[in-house]
Motif scaffolding. Structure first.
Motif, short mmCIF file in Angstrom:
data_model
loop_
_atom_site.label_atom_id
_atom_site.label_comp_id
_atom_site.label_asym_id
_atom_site.label_seq_id
_atom_site.Cartn_x
_atom_site.Cartn_y
_atom_site.Cartn_z
N ALA A 119 -7.74 3.34 3.49
CA ALA A 119 -8.14 2.13 4.21
C ALA A 119 -8.46 2.39 5.67
O ALA A 119 -9.26 1.69 6.28
CB ALA A 119 -7.05 1.07 4.10
N LEU A 126 0.83 -1.20 0.00
CA LEU A 126 0.00 0.00 0.00
C LEU A 126 0.87 1.25 0.00
O LEU A 126 1.86 1.32 0.72
CB LEU A 126 -0.89 0.03 1.24
N ASP A 156 -1.36 7.02 0.31
CA ASP A 156 -2.75 7.36 -0.03
C ASP A 156 -3.69 6.17 0.17
O ASP A 156 -4.83 6.34 0.61
CB ASP A 156 -2.86 7.87 -1.46
N ASP A 157 -3.20 4.96 -0.14
CA ASP A 157 -4.00 3.75 0.06
C ASP A 157 -4.24 3.51 1.55
O ASP A 157 -5.33 3.13 1.97
CB ASP A 157 -3.31 2.52 -0.54
#
Length: 126
Positions: free
Chosen positions: A12, A4, A7-8
């Motif tokens: 999440a 990840l 930003d991911d």
């Protein structure tokens, strides 16, 4: 959940980049893999953020969270006078099978607090 980008991870967990940097700097979660330029995060980081946020939502200040996470015995959670649940820190915010865990806990509490012996309860249920 591996690889990840920041930003991911934000997407999440809902944590801000600033908050993620704080959690890393304070040791509440490990640093990302790949260094600063190619930083990647994993499920370990997602769980660490969720664990921290869950403990904060329960009213624990950061200093107490640090102590709880360092405790070898686990995190004591008072249920009622005379009954305290001790949870391993790595389970907090992990998203395990909560219904199964709760059912097993309820069965154990019933077993320990019941006036009847386990065999007597089985016969009474028939």
């Amino acid at each position: 959940m591996t690889g990840l980008k920041l930003d991911d991870l934000v997407g999440a967990t809902g944590a801000t980049p600033r908050h993620i940097r704080y959690l890393i700097a304070e040791g509440f979660m490990p640093p990302p893999m790949g260094g600063r330029t190619y930083a990647t995060y994993s499920a370990v980081h997602v769980t660490a953020i969720r664990r921290y946020e869950r403990l904060r939502s329960l009213g624990f200040p950061p200093a107490a969270i640090r102590l709880l996470l360092d405790a070898r015995e686990g995190i004591p959670v008072p249920i009622m006078p005379g009954l305290t649940l001790v949870i391993a820190p790595e389970l907090i915010g992990s998203g395990g099978d909560v219904a199964t865990i709760a059912a097993k806990g309820a069965m154990k509490i019933e077993e320990l607090l019941s006036k009847e012996a386990p065999d007597e309860r089985k016969h009474a249920a028939r």
